[in-house]
Design an enzyme around this catalytic site. Sequence first.
Site, mmCIF file in Angstrom:
data_model
loop_
_atom_site.group_PDB
_atom_site.id
_atom_site.type_symbol
_atom_site.label_atom_id
_atom_site.label_comp_id
_atom_site.label_asym_id
_atom_site.label_seq_id
_atom_site.Cartn_x
_atom_site.Cartn_y
_atom_site.Cartn_z
ATOM 1 N N LYS A 51 0.859 -1.187 0.000
ATOM 2 C CA LYS A 51 0.000 0.000 0.000
ATOM 3 C C LYS A 51 0.890 1.230 0.000
ATOM 4 O O LYS A 51 1.716 1.410 0.897
ATOM 5 C CB LYS A 51 -0.903 0.019 1.232
ATOM 6 N N LYS A 85 1.364 -10.192 8.625
ATOM 7 C CA LYS A 85 0.910 -9.297 7.565
ATOM 8 C C LYS A 85 1.112 -9.936 6.198
ATOM 9 O O LYS A 85 0.238 -9.856 5.325
ATOM 10 C CB LYS A 85 1.641 -7.950 7.636
ATOM 11 N N ARG A 89 -8.033 -8.687 4.262
ATOM 12 C CA ARG A 89 -6.992 -7.699 4.555
ATOM 13 C C ARG A 89 -7.521 -6.576 5.429
ATOM 14 O O ARG A 89 -6.757 -5.938 6.160
ATOM 15 C CB ARG A 89 -6.403 -7.145 3.252
ATOM 16 N N HIS A 129 0.584 8.551 14.421
ATOM 17 C CA HIS A 129 -0.294 7.476 13.944
ATOM 18 C C HIS A 129 -0.419 6.327 14.944
ATOM 19 O O HIS A 129 -1.525 5.881 15.265
ATOM 20 C CB HIS A 129 0.221 6.962 12.588
#
Lengths: 380, 380
Positions: free
Chosen positions: A154, A237, A251, A277
């Site tokens: 991503k 992951k 996901r 974050h």
Amino acid sequence: MTIPADEKPGARIGVSVALEGRAYDIHIGRHLLCEAAGLIGDLAPGAKVALVTDGTVAALHAPALEASLHQAGIASTRMVIPPGEASKSFGQLAALCDELLAAKIERNDIVVALGGGVVGDLTGFAAAILRRGVRFVQIPTSLLAQVDSSVGGKTGINSSHGKNLIGAFHQPALVIADTALLDTLSEREFKAGYAEVVKYGLIDDPGFFDWCEANWSRIIAGGPERDHAVAVACRAKAAIVARDEREEGDRALLNLGHTFAHALERLTGYDSRRLVHGEAVAIGLALAFRFSQRLGLCPGQDAVRVARHLDAVGLPSRLRQVPGGTGSADEIVAAMAQDKKVKRGVLTFILARGIGRSFIAPGVAAEEVRAFVADELAAG
Amino acid sequence: MTIPADEKPGARIGVSVALEGRAYDIHIGRHLLCEAAGLIGDLAPGAKVALVTDGTVAALHAPALEASLHQAGIASTRMVIPPGEASKSFGQLAALCDELLAAKIERNDIVVALGGGVVGDLTGFAAAILRRGVRFVQIPTSLLAQVDSSVGGKTGINSSHGKNLIGAFHQPALVIADTALLDTLSEREFKAGYAEVVKYGLIDDPGFFDWCEANWSRIIAGGPERDHAVAVACRAKAAIVARDEREEGDRALLNLGHTFAHALERLTGYDSRRLVHGEAVAIGLALAFRFSQRLGLCPGQDAVRVARHLDAVGLPSRLRQVPGGTGSADEIVAAMAQDKKVKRGVLTFILARGIGRSFIAPGVAAEEVRAFVADELAAG
């Protein structure tokens, strides 16, 4: 749970991401940076390297990497972006693409992202769209990037409408996670990354959560427990990404805690002085479990245990811990509704039936969320 | 060669692009625009439509499409970009993405590109990166877009370093080529698109080139010959794209004439008053055949025949026909070297052993090209 024999101090751990035609390896271990040139040379003999990093990381780690590239006979050009979330913008993307073109980076060359999530997301996206796609290598320098953003392909930038709303799926050709680089992180930054580590236990690995409760201080200290934690997270992951690269199903589990987190980041203006974050994710994880409890899905003791562990580590777990406040329940729900996981106005949440028992819940009513958030705010 | 029975006037021609998991159909015929809403509704029941077009096309064709969407109960929002190549920029891309997000276009919605190559390339790229990919539909309104840019999934924008250097491979979910829309094109614009039609004959279909020589005026006039020509071109492109989506091999054949063409466009500043893409391609095709002849690869009579056909149609075939001139041979070669088909400094050309016998020639020496271009310029 004990650390496997092949993860003893000094060992390099390998994790494969099994994507057909685009499989790649994650190398995990201390002091791998000095082996990076060899790994890159094997990947793309004769290629040039564009090394993208930020001002902070450049000073700490770029010279070592450049020296090893130079010694291996690999030509490299350094490109430095400003540190911080604000670099995930169209302006920086355009500037970086222009710099890559000016350096005549061609389809067979390699773009290397040396840095945290911001560097990796922006650089990966630039590599995805430069000449419609050139290969890139992730060398993540933060814990958050090592266990999350550098793996899975991503990439993207932010919009005024929300985080990561513009981007591409573009898998790296190689990931090098040198866990010794994390020694230079501030305690706050390291702990923020730890929220993404413990998330993998909460998703579907209760044994790993137990292990985290017992070993978190050793992960921070930097022993083999750190390498093990990074490897468990990357393996988890990688497995999810291999079965659902484009987030059409499973996901989405990786977003546990993130619907709340993105709203909080948005409401604090992505201002890292107030909230980074990982801190937003920590609060989001605690909220996801308390919300699941309220919906009658999750035992109260599990929700309490999640919050207690985050508290022990020194991570926030409540809305009131956001410096400067979060705004009203309505504002929080409105901020969530702009998230890209929204399908035709219905909120999709990751909820949990307990620690390690999370699931995707499409069609959660916004009013249900609003009432929960209002009570959380009232509880203070 | 005669037109097949199923392509008689009024028939709709279907062409499939056979990409695994992302196969899509191209519908070709007169007055298909009024059937677009039905086709889009079948593709994505319940989806919203973002209709992206430019100022010129909006006035001509947007109301008909919007009326049919409205009648089919499909909500749509119109977004208008300025006409012209300058819209293929980071600035317009950012503005369009922002507008799509403001309209709350989500992953299940549809972005429709109604326009020529600029609208299709920019809109397709925006759809590729919006929320890391939403589906888009191409409704090309120029001949160039119907036979080339709308098919095959190449999307992108320009850079100061060259054309289409930033972009993505993002296949449309559906292409609707309404050949009646071409009635509104200027003769110059139609003929420019014709250069891409005749290219398919030159690549590998000498029978189609023969047919073009005999029928070009009927293609322009708009009879069933036009639909047939569009169908032949789309079928040829679909076959190449299906076997090499990402241009790792054969697909490069579609660049016949384009290495020269891109250089000429660059040297004329992408100024459509001087040269439009199809005109640059026409010159590029003639140059590719004369260059092939000079290298002893192609019979002189074939090179002459290519130029003679372009002349008959009213397309340029010589460098001196570029209004305002092209610069020196060195400047032309330098402009070619920035093309993205360059691998580590070596020029890749599409050359031909005759009409319909083109091939990929990697490793053409820049000096060879320079000498050829110098002689072309000297010949005037």
